[in-house]
Motif scaffolding. Structure first.
Motif, PDB file in Angstrom:
ATOM      1  N   LEU A   1       0.872  -1.106   0.092  1.00 27.90           N
ATOM      2  CA  LEU A   1      -0.056   0.058  -0.180  1.00 27.90           C
ATOM      3  C   LEU A   1       0.996   1.253   0.068  1.00 27.90           C
ATOM      4  O   LEU A   1       0.435   2.105  -0.559  1.00 27.90           O
ATOM      5  CB  LEU A   1      -0.843   0.220   1.113  1.00 27.90           C
ATOM      6  N   THR A   2       1.920   1.343   0.746  1.00 30.33           N
ATOM      7  CA  THR A   2       3.010   2.583   0.646  1.00 30.33           C
ATOM      8  C   THR A   2       3.442   2.521  -0.497  1.00 30.33           C
ATOM      9  O   THR A   2       3.400   3.785  -1.143  1.00 30.33           O
ATOM     10  CB  THR A   2       3.893   2.117   1.823  1.00 30.33           C
TER      11      THR A   2
ATOM     12  N   LEU B   1       2.242   2.042  -3.497  1.00 28.63           N
ATOM     13  CA  LEU B   1       1.295   2.190  -4.553  1.00 28.63           C
ATOM     14  C   LEU B   1       0.528   3.474  -4.387  1.00 28.63           C
ATOM     15  O   LEU B   1      -0.032   4.144  -5.405  1.00 28.63           O
ATOM     16  CB  LEU B   1       0.165   0.949  -4.484  1.00 28.63           C
ATOM     17  N   LEU B   2       0.729   3.866  -3.012  1.00 26.43           N
ATOM     18  CA  LEU B   2      -0.236   5.171  -2.839  1.00 26.43           C
ATOM     19  C   LEU B   2       0.875   6.234  -2.538  1.00 26.43           C
ATOM     20  O   LEU B   2       0.628   7.468  -1.947  1.00 26.43           O
ATOM     21  CB  LEU B   2      -1.071   5.196  -1.440  1.00 26.43           C
ATOM     22  N   THR B   3       1.953   6.339  -3.066  1.00 28.19           N
ATOM     23  CA  THR B   3       3.113   7.381  -2.786  1.00 28.19           C
ATOM     24  C   THR B   3       3.146   7.986  -4.461  1.00 28.19           C
ATOM     25  O   THR B   3       4.510   7.710  -4.713  1.00 28.19           O
ATOM     26  CB  THR B   3       4.229   7.113  -2.063  1.00 28.19           C
ATOM     27  N   PRO B   4       2.369   8.466  -4.916  1.00 30.56           N
ATOM     28  CA  PRO B   4       2.729   8.864  -6.316  1.00 30.56           C
ATOM     29  C   PRO B   4       3.269  10.427  -6.521  1.00 30.56           C
ATOM     30  O   PRO B   4       3.322  11.001  -7.475  1.00 30.56           O
ATOM     31  CB  PRO B   4       1.088   9.130  -7.176  1.00 30.56           C
TER      32      PRO B   4
END
Length: 72
Positions: free
Chosen positions: A20-21, A23-26
């Motif tokens: 999750l970290t 994938l969710l740090t764009p």
């Protein structure tokens, strides 16, 4: 007893949090005195990122930060 083992698996929880970290740090932050070179799957792109916050695709794109300060 089986219910307790399924809910208390620290390895699965850690792997899920890491995924999750990633994938969710764009976002990438290019600091003052730096430029960011955008790379797509390791190939250098023509786009140069200036100072500030930029959105990227986390798994596809990476940014290499280079200093543009003058060294004496």
């Amino acid at each position: 007893m089986k219910k307790y083992n399924r809910l208390n698996n620290p390895g699965k929880l850690t792997a899920l949090l890491c995924l999750l970290t990633i994938l969710l740090t764009p976002c990438v932050i290019v600091n003052a005195g730096e430029r960011g070179v955008l790379m797509k799957f390791g190939q250098i792109q023509e786009q140069i990122l200036g100072e500030g916050i930029h959105l990227i695709i986390p798994v596809v794109n990476t940014v290499k930060k280079l200093s543009i300060r003058i060294h004496k």
